[in-house]
Design a protein around this motif. Structure first.
Motif: not given
Length: 462
Positions: A244-259
Motif C-alpha cells: 500500500v505504501r508503495s502504491g501497488r495496492a489500494k486496500a487491505l483484506m484480512k485473511g486467516k490471521l488475528h486482527t
C-alpha cells in the motif's frame, strides 16, 4: 388507509366507477411467487427467464388480476363483496417499476345481488394492459371495517446492496493486498471480489497453503499474483502494508490471521498507514423493510472508546456515508435513554458530540444524541417521547457506546432482522476489508463494494 366502507346493493347504480394507482415493485412479485407457488423466472426481477441475457421482471398476469379484486373488495362495492366470475384478456405487459391504473365500472345489476363490472388495467401513460368483466355478489348492508391490525409483510430483499454493487462494478478493479488467504472463507471472499471485477487480489501468505485452499474450493487462481511468505501472519501483514505504501495496492483484506497482527502493521509508527485519525470499523447494513442503508459503528475495533475516540468514529462513518451516496447523513448517538444523565457517561458523550457537530468540530453530517434505539430509527417512537430533531426517527448512522453494544446490535440485525451486512475499517491510509467465516457470499461482496466505492470517491476517480 385502514378504514374501508362499502357501497351496498341498494345504493349501486350503473355507471358507478372506482380506480386505484399502483406502483409495480419487485417485492410484489416475490410475494406473489411465494404465495401462489408460481416461480416462473419471467416474473422474478433478478432472473433471466427466456435466456436473452436480460432479467425480464414481467408483472404476473394473475397478480394484475388481483389488483382488480383489490378495487372491488376495498372500494366498489367494497367490504362484503364476493367474486363469482372474472374474464381477462391481456393486451400488454407491465414490468417492475411501472405504474398501473386499475379501473372498474358497474355495467348492470342482476338477480340475487349479482353486479357486473367492466374491468381494465392500463399503464400510467394509458397503454392498455388488460380488460375484461367481473361478476360479484354485492354486499347487502352498509359496513365500515377497520383493518389496521392486518399484518404487514417485509420481503427479505436487499435493494441497497444491489445499488452499491451496480455502482461499484464499472470502477476499475482495486488492487488489494489479501493477507494470509489460507482458508476457504478468506480466499473465497477475495476470489468473489475478483470475479465481480471489484478487486485485483494480491495474495500474501504461504504459497503451498494458498494453492491447496484454491484446490479445495475448486478455484483456478493461476492468474493471480502470490507473494510467498513463510511463518505467521505478522510478516505477511507487514508486506501487505508495504504494498500500500508503495502504491501497488489500494486496500487491505484480512485473511486467516488475528486482527491484532494486521492492525499492528497498519499502526506502526515508522512504516505503517497512520493518518492521525483513530481506526474504526463501520458495518453497512441493508435491513429488509428499511428504506435506506443503516450504518453501525464501532462494533469491531474500539472496545471502550472515550470521547475523542468517538469523534473519529463519527467522522469516519460520515465520510463513508458520503462515499456511498449520502450527502448529509443523519447520525444518532445511541444510549439506553434519550435524556442526559450524569450517571450514564454515554449520554454525556452523546450530548457533547452533538454540540461538537453544531460547532463544526465534526463535519458533513447531522448529529444528535443521546437517542435510544427506538427513537433513533422510528419516527413514531420519537414523537411519543416528544423528541423534535432532524435525526430522531431518521438515523442513517448509529454510533454505539461501546463494542459490546455494537456487536450485539449488528448481529441482531443480521441474524434476527435478516440484514445483509458488509464492513470496512477506516482511519488508515486505505480501507481495510474485514470478513468473517460466518459471512455469506453477499456479505463478502458487499464489503468489497463498500471498500471500492470509498477508495474511488476519496481518490476522486468517480
Amino acid at each position: 388507509m385502514t378504514l374501508h366502507s362499502n357501497v351496498p346493493w341498494d345504493d349501486l347504480q350503473a355507471g358507478m366507477s372506482a380506480e386505484i394507482t399502483h406502483l409495480c415493485r419487485a417485492e410484489d412479485f416475490y410475494v406473489f411467487a411465494n404465495s401462489s407457488g408460481n416461480m416462473n423466472p419471467m416474473h422474478l426481477p433478478r432472473e433471466d427467464g427466456d435466456g436473452d441475457g436480460t432479467p425480464e421482471a414481467v408483472a404476473p398476469s394473475m397478480w394484475l388480476g388481483a389488483l382488480i379484486s383489490g378495487v372491488l373488495g376495498n372500494t366498489l362495492p367494497g367490504p362484503g363483496t364476493l367474486y363469482q366470475r372474472q374474464s381477462l384478456t391481456f393486451t400488454g405487459r407491465a414490468h417492475a417499476g411501472d405504474t398501473v391504473v386499475v379501473r372498474v365500472r358497474l355495467i348492470d345489476k342482476g338477480a340475487d345481488r349479482l353486479a357486473r363490472f367492466e374491468t381494465q388495467v392500463e399503464l400510467a401513460d394509458g397503454t392498455p394492459v388488460a380488460h375484461g368483466e367481473a361478476e360479484v355478489t354485492a354486499p347487502a348492508i352498509k359496513v365500515t371495517v377497520d383493518l389496521r391490525d392486518v399484518p404487514g409483510l417485509t420481503v427479505q430483499t436487499h435493494p441497497h446492496f444491489d445499488r452499491l454493487l451496480h455502482e461499484a462494478e464499472p470502477i476499475p478493479p482495486m488492487p488489494t493486498a489479501v493477507v494470509m488467504p489460507q482458508d476457504a472463507a478468506s480466499l473465497g471472499g477475495a476470489i468473489l471480489g475478483w470475479r465481480h471485477t471489484l478487486l485485483t487480489p494480491i495474495l500474501i501468505g504461504e504459497r503451498a497453503r494458498i494453492l491447496a485452499t484454491a484446490d479445495e474450493i475448486g478455484e483456478d487462481i493461476s492468474d493471480l499474483e502470490i507473494i510467498d511468505v513463510a511463518g505467521h501472519g505478522a510478516e505477511a501483514a507487514r508486506l501487505a502494508v508495504d504494498l500500500v505504501r508503495s502504491g501497488r495496492a489500494k486496500a487491505l483484506m484480512k485473511g486467516k490471521l488475528h486482527t491484532d497482527d494486521l492492525l499492528r502493521a497498519v499502526l506502526s509508527k515508522t512504516d505503517g498507514l497512520r493518518t492521525g485519525r483513530r481506526l474504526s470499523h463501520v458495518f453497512v447494513m441493508d435491513v429488509p423493510g428499511v428504506d435506506h442503508l443503516l450504518m453501525v459503528s464501532d462494533a469491531a475495533i474500539n472496545i471502550a472508546p472515550d470521547l475523542m475516540d468517538k469523534v473519529d468514529i463519527v467522522q469516519n462513518a460520515i465520510n463513508l456515508a458520503h462515499s456511498l451516496g449520502q450527502d448529509m447523513p443523519k447520525v444518532g448517538i445511541l444510549s439506553a435513554v434519550e435524556t442526559v444523565n450524569p450517571n450514564m457517561p454515554s449520554t454525556l458523550d452523546a450530548a457533547i458530540l452533538s454540540k461538537m457537530a453544531d460547532r463544526g468540530q465534526i463535519t458533513g453530517g447531522m448529529v444528535d444524541g443521546p437517542l435510544a434505539m427506538d427513537n433513533a430509527i422510528d419516527l413514531e417512537a420519537a414523537r411519543t417521547k416528544g423528541i423534535s430533531s432532524a435525526v430522531a426517527g431518521h438515523a442513517d448512522i448509529l454510533i454505539v457506546p461501546n463494542l459490546e453494544a455494537g456487536n450485539m446490535l449488528a448481529k441482531e440485525l443480521t441474524f434476527v432482522a435478516h440484514a445483509l451486512a458488509g464492513g470496512v475499517v477506516l482511519g488508515a491510509a486505505c480501507p481495510i476489508i474485514l470478513t468473517s467465516r460466518a459471512d455469506d457470499e453477499k456479505a463478502r461482496l458487499l464489503s468489497c463494494a463498500i471498500a471500492v466505492l470509498h477508495q474511488a470517491k476519496t481518490r476522486g476517480t468517480v
